[in-house]
Design an enzyme around this catalytic site. Structure first.
Site, PDB file in Angstrom:
ATOM      1  N   VAL A  11       2.604   3.393 -15.516  1.00  0.00           N
ATOM      2  CA  VAL A  11       2.445   1.950 -15.784  1.00  0.00           C
ATOM      3  C   VAL A  11       2.942   1.626 -17.196  1.00  0.00           C
ATOM      4  O   VAL A  11       3.758   0.721 -17.392  1.00  0.00           O
ATOM      5  CB  VAL A  11       0.970   1.519 -15.622  1.00  0.00           C
ATOM      6  CG1 VAL A  11       0.770   0.096 -16.125  1.00  0.00           C
ATOM      7  CG2 VAL A  11       0.546   1.608 -14.155  1.00  0.00           C
ATOM      8  N   LEU A 149       1.704  -2.149  -9.770  1.00  0.00           N
ATOM      9  CA  LEU A 149       2.925  -1.365  -9.540  1.00  0.00           C
ATOM     10  C   LEU A 149       2.670  -0.286  -8.504  1.00  0.00           C
ATOM     11  O   LEU A 149       1.660   0.406  -8.555  1.00  0.00           O
ATOM     12  CB  LEU A 149       3.356  -0.655 -10.831  1.00  0.00           C
ATOM     13  CG  LEU A 149       3.601  -1.485 -12.086  1.00  0.00           C
ATOM     14  CD1 LEU A 149       4.045  -0.579 -13.229  1.00  0.00           C
ATOM     15  CD2 LEU A 149       4.641  -2.545 -11.804  1.00  0.00           C
ATOM     16  N   LYS A 200      -8.235  -6.424  -8.796  1.00  0.00           N
ATOM     17  CA  LYS A 200      -7.501  -5.146  -8.705  1.00  0.00           C
ATOM     18  C   LYS A 200      -8.162  -4.213  -7.686  1.00  0.00           C
ATOM     19  O   LYS A 200      -7.516  -3.643  -6.808  1.00  0.00           O
ATOM     20  CB  LYS A 200      -7.445  -4.503 -10.090  1.00  0.00           C
ATOM     21  CG  LYS A 200      -6.982  -3.072 -10.117  1.00  0.00           C
ATOM     22  CD  LYS A 200      -5.494  -2.933  -9.850  1.00  0.00           C
ATOM     23  CE  LYS A 200      -5.106  -1.481  -9.695  1.00  0.00           C
ATOM     24  NZ  LYS A 200      -3.799  -1.149 -10.102  1.00  0.00           N
ATOM     25  N   ASN A 204      -6.678  -3.056  -3.811  1.00  0.00           N
ATOM     26  CA  ASN A 204      -6.461  -1.674  -3.358  1.00  0.00           C
ATOM     27  C   ASN A 204      -7.391  -1.316  -2.204  1.00  0.00           C
ATOM     28  O   ASN A 204      -6.978  -0.638  -1.255  1.00  0.00           O
ATOM     29  CB  ASN A 204      -6.640  -0.695  -4.520  1.00  0.00           C
ATOM     30  CG  ASN A 204      -5.364  -0.577  -5.348  1.00  0.00           C
ATOM     31  OD1 ASN A 204      -4.321  -1.091  -4.952  1.00  0.00           O
ATOM     32  ND2 ASN A 204      -5.438   0.081  -6.481  1.00  0.00           N
ATOM     33  N   PHE A 245       1.450  -2.434   5.412  1.00  0.00           N
ATOM     34  CA  PHE A 245       0.350  -1.459   5.355  1.00  0.00           C
ATOM     35  C   PHE A 245      -0.305  -1.237   6.716  1.00  0.00           C
ATOM     36  O   PHE A 245      -1.510  -1.079   6.829  1.00  0.00           O
ATOM     37  CB  PHE A 245      -0.669  -1.852   4.267  1.00  0.00           C
ATOM     38  CG  PHE A 245      -0.188  -1.411   2.912  1.00  0.00           C
ATOM     39  CD1 PHE A 245       0.845  -2.075   2.290  1.00  0.00           C
ATOM     40  CD2 PHE A 245      -0.713  -0.291   2.296  1.00  0.00           C
ATOM     41  CE1 PHE A 245       1.349  -1.651   1.071  1.00  0.00           C
ATOM     42  CE2 PHE A 245      -0.221   0.149   1.076  1.00  0.00           C
ATOM     43  CZ  PHE A 245       0.820  -0.542   0.465  1.00  0.00           C
ATOM     44  N   ALA A 248       0.697   3.874  10.710  1.00  0.00           N
ATOM     45  CA  ALA A 248      -0.308   4.913  10.985  1.00  0.00           C
ATOM     46  C   ALA A 248       0.228   6.282  10.575  1.00  0.00           C
ATOM     47  O   ALA A 248       1.436   6.488  10.490  1.00  0.00           O
ATOM     48  CB  ALA A 248      -0.648   4.902  12.467  1.00  0.00           C
ATOM     49  N   CYS A 256      -4.112   6.015  -7.006  1.00  0.00           N
ATOM     50  CA  CYS A 256      -4.903   4.768  -7.038  1.00  0.00           C
ATOM     51  C   CYS A 256      -5.895   4.623  -5.894  1.00  0.00           C
ATOM     52  O   CYS A 256      -7.096   4.470  -6.143  1.00  0.00           O
ATOM     53  CB  CYS A 256      -3.958   3.565  -7.044  1.00  0.00           C
ATOM     54  SG  CYS A 256      -3.009   3.427  -8.555  1.00  0.00           S
ATOM     55  N   ARG A 323      -0.904  13.955  -6.443  1.00  0.00           N
ATOM     56  CA  ARG A 323      -2.342  13.685  -6.602  1.00  0.00           C
ATOM     57  C   ARG A 323      -2.941  13.148  -5.296  1.00  0.00           C
ATOM     58  O   ARG A 323      -2.446  12.183  -4.741  1.00  0.00           O
ATOM     59  CB  ARG A 323      -2.578  12.671  -7.737  1.00  0.00           C
ATOM     60  CG  ARG A 323      -2.536  13.341  -9.097  1.00  0.00           C
ATOM     61  CD  ARG A 323      -2.700  12.337 -10.203  1.00  0.00           C
ATOM     62  NE  ARG A 323      -1.503  11.523 -10.371  1.00  0.00           N
ATOM     63  CZ  ARG A 323      -1.410  10.528 -11.246  1.00  0.00           C
ATOM     64  NH1 ARG A 323      -2.434  10.214 -12.001  1.00  0.00           N
ATOM     65  NH2 ARG A 323      -0.293   9.840 -11.361  1.00  0.00           N
TER      66      ARG A 323
HETATM   67  C1  UDX Z   1      -0.920   1.523  -4.758  1.00  0.00           C
HETATM   68  C2  UDX Z   1      -0.840  -0.017  -4.695  1.00  0.00           C
HETATM   69  O1  UDX Z   1       0.077  -0.384  -3.660  1.00  0.00           O
HETATM   70  C3  UDX Z   1      -0.420  -0.586  -6.038  1.00  0.00           C
HETATM   71  O2  UDX Z   1      -0.430  -2.008  -5.968  1.00  0.00           O
HETATM   72  C4  UDX Z   1      -1.409  -0.116  -7.099  1.00  0.00           C
HETATM   73  O3  UDX Z   1      -1.038  -0.597  -8.363  1.00  0.00           O
HETATM   74  C5  UDX Z   1      -1.468   1.413  -7.128  1.00  0.00           C
HETATM   75  O4  UDX Z   1      -1.801   1.891  -5.796  1.00  0.00           O
HETATM   76  P1  UDX Z   1       0.797   3.559  -4.708  1.00  0.00           P
HETATM   77  O5  UDX Z   1      -0.384   4.448  -4.924  1.00  0.00           O
HETATM   78  O6  UDX Z   1       2.037   3.795  -5.485  1.00  0.00           O
HETATM   79  O7  UDX Z   1       0.393   2.031  -4.997  1.00  0.00           O
HETATM   80  O8  UDX Z   1       1.175   3.684  -3.169  1.00  0.00           O
HETATM   81  P2  UDX Z   1       1.288   2.729  -1.897  1.00  0.00           P
HETATM   82  O9  UDX Z   1       2.705   2.523  -1.566  1.00  0.00           O
HETATM   83  O10 UDX Z   1       0.428   1.548  -1.996  1.00  0.00           O
HETATM   84  O11 UDX Z   1       0.693   3.709  -0.780  1.00  0.00           O
HETATM   85  C6  UDX Z   1      -0.620   4.258  -0.916  1.00  0.00           C
HETATM   86  C7  UDX Z   1      -0.871   5.268   0.162  1.00  0.00           C
HETATM   87  O12 UDX Z   1      -1.004   4.648   1.439  1.00  0.00           O
HETATM   88  C8  UDX Z   1       0.241   6.308   0.322  1.00  0.00           C
HETATM   89  O13 UDX Z   1      -0.331   7.565   0.552  1.00  0.00           O
HETATM   90  C9  UDX Z   1       1.004   5.826   1.542  1.00  0.00           C
HETATM   91  O14 UDX Z   1       1.653   6.878   2.202  1.00  0.00           O
HETATM   92  C10 UDX Z   1      -0.134   5.254   2.373  1.00  0.00           C
HETATM   93  N1  UDX Z   1       0.300   4.228   3.326  1.00  0.00           N
HETATM   94  C11 UDX Z   1       0.787   3.033   2.872  1.00  0.00           C
HETATM   95  C12 UDX Z   1       0.178   4.451   4.702  1.00  0.00           C
HETATM   96  O15 UDX Z   1      -0.271   5.523   5.139  1.00  0.00           O
HETATM   97  N2  UDX Z   1       0.553   3.457   5.568  1.00  0.00           N
HETATM   98  C13 UDX Z   1       1.030   2.261   5.136  1.00  0.00           C
HETATM   99  O16 UDX Z   1       1.331   1.402   5.991  1.00  0.00           O
HETATM  100  C14 UDX Z   1       1.164   2.051   3.756  1.00  0.00           C
END
Ligand code: UDX
Length: 430
Positions: A11, A149, A200, A204, A245, A248, A256, A323
């Site tokens: 970040v 982000l 926030k 999430n 999102f 599956a 996060c 992580r």
């Molecule tokens: C997330 C938030 O999106 C972001 O706004 C916040 O600031 C930090 O956390 P990030 O951890 O980079 O970002 O990943 P993200 O793309 O959101 O995916 C999170 C997890 O969910 C990943 O393991 C991803 O594989 C999983 N995921 C996401 C799914 O299994 N299915 C989906 O449809 C979307």
């Protein structure tokens, strides 16, 4: 503006680079001497698309520099962004020691910055408590602005955010905040620090809920002979639901979602409130890898010395971050069960995979990992995995030639046509 960014994780570094690209004079402050030395040698501590190029350009332009301590500043600062870590303690509470230390270091400057913006994720109520302790001078300059982000798209997300949330008790700071974030076109939500902190966590938690929800529906699809792909298409076209999102698979991980969902549950405990929905979201997510492991054991029961190839070690494609990745729980379990495991990832460095995944052999390419394997386990939808030569892989695999697709990213019909057995999440009917 003359800006300091304290804490150069993904970040902080993204903020520092993008702010200097927007014309500010930025100093990135990093307390870890090893990380600081790497940055000065133009080496990123993690992979983030576009960041190295941006950082190199910003350093060359002279608008970005690095320092080890905020006290190194001679001239007064216009603004300071704090983006240090707020990891979870074993007790479940957030460790705010880095945040407090950074704010104190700004307070101790002979001339404090006009605007102090905290970006680190902190539990609702934290800003209020900290400001009460740190005093009114800081409170007058303080804004909590959470960061949204995503790893892999951090630069783009900074430049074109969906929204900018500003939590402050001093509306006079909005002008400074607009000047600092100039060039980021997005709707602004101006509110209190506690509301901004809650936004926030709620964002999430809601996104994690969507994924856990779709995973539950997908598991049930397998039981009733429905296809999750078609179900999600039908769901996502409802504008009240939306398609994002709803992919599956093996479940969510990263820096996060796991930390923030647990932290929010912990906040509720502190207020003697239970959050059964959030608890279930976490439980469902913990169960997904266990369910896939069960399918793997079931399929390899009769195989002597089973060899499992794993594609993707990071928590999602496009990052080298492992992580809380599903691989972190699944690979040790496979090794413990006596399987030989070969893994490949496009971004996770060799030394990291050796340290984090002891007992796992590292392959040079995905195809090499899959050669001779009885089962291929797909844990990210990396381009190289989705676009692999699955015909060639099929010819080199051994029976039962099973592909377990933990990301629902492969073409089931094609894989079956080239002689592979295919299993995913909610796609039994595909
Ligand atoms: C997330 C938030 O999106 C972001 O706004 C916040 O600031 C930090 O956390 P990030 O951890 O980079 O970002 O990943 P993200 O793309 O959101 O995916 C999170 C997890 O969910 C990943 O393991 C991803 O594989 C999983 N995921 C996401 C799914 O299994 N299915 C989906 O449809 C979307």
């Amino acid at each position: 503006m003359r800006v300091a960014v304290i804490g150069l994780g993904y970040v902080g570094l993204t903020a520092a680079v993008c702010l200097s690209q927007a014309g500010h004079e930025v100093t990135g402050v990093e307390a870890d001497p090893e990380r600081l030395a790497r940055l000065r040698e133009l080496r990123l501590p993690f992979f983030e698309p576009g960041l190295l190029e941006g950082m190199t350009g910003a350093l060359r332009s002279g608008r970005l520099s690095f320092a080890g301590d905020v006290r190194e500043f001679g001239d007064p600062l216009d603004a300071a962004i704090v983006a240090v870590g707020s990891p979870q303690l074993p007790s479940g509470r957030a460790d705010l020691s880095q945040v407090t230390a950074a704010l104190q270091s700004l307070e101790a400057l002979p001339l404090a910055p006009r605007l102090v913006m905290l970006k680190s994720t902190v539990p609702p109520g934290t800003s209020r408590r900290m400001l009460a302790r740190l005093g009114p001078a800081l409170a007058r300059r303080y804004v909590y602005s959470p960061e949204f982000l995503s790893q892999g798209t951090a630069v783009r997300d900074w430049q074109a955010p969906a929204r900018i949330v500003i939590g402050t008790d001093n509306k006079e700071l909005l002008g400074e905040a607009r000047e600092l974030l100039r060039g980021c076109e997005a709707p602004w939500v101006v509110t209190t620090p506690t509301n901004a902190e809650m936004i926030k966590y709620a964002a999430n938690a809601f996104l994690a809920t969507k994924v856990s929800f779709v995973n539950e529906i997908a598991n049930l699809c397998d039981d009733v002979g429905a296809s999750i792909d078609d179900v999600v298409e039908g769901l996502g076209l409802d504008p009240r639901i939306g398609p994002a999102f709803l992919k599956a698979g093996v479940g969510w991980g990263g820096s996060c979602f796991p930390k923030d969902t647990r932290a929010l549950a912990n906040v509720a405990v502190g207020h003697r409130r239970s959050l059964p929905l959030l608890e279930a979201v976490i439980t469902v997510n913990n169960r997904q890898p266990v369910m896939l492991l069960g399918a793997i054991h079931g399929s390899l029961q009769r195989v002597a010395e089973p060899l499992v190839a794993v594609g993707g070690l990071s928590f999602k494609a496009g990052t080298d971050d492992t992580r809380e990745a599903p691989s972190r729980t699944m690979l040790p379990e496979l090794i413990a069960q006596g399987y030989r495991v070969v893994a490949w990832d496009p971004l996770v460095a060799c030394e990291v995979s050796e340290r984090v995944f002891p007992g796992v052999t590292r392959a040079e390419t995905f195809e090499q990992a899959a050669a001779g394997a009885h089962l291929v386990l797909v844990l990210t939808d990396a381009r190289e995995i989705v676009g692999a030569d699955w015909g060639a892989i099929s010819r080199q695999m051994q029976a039962p030639k099973l592909v377990v697709d933990g990301r629902n990213c492969l073409d089931a019909t094609f894989l079956r046509a080239v002689g592979l057995n295919y299993r995913a999440v909610g796609r039994a009917a595909s």
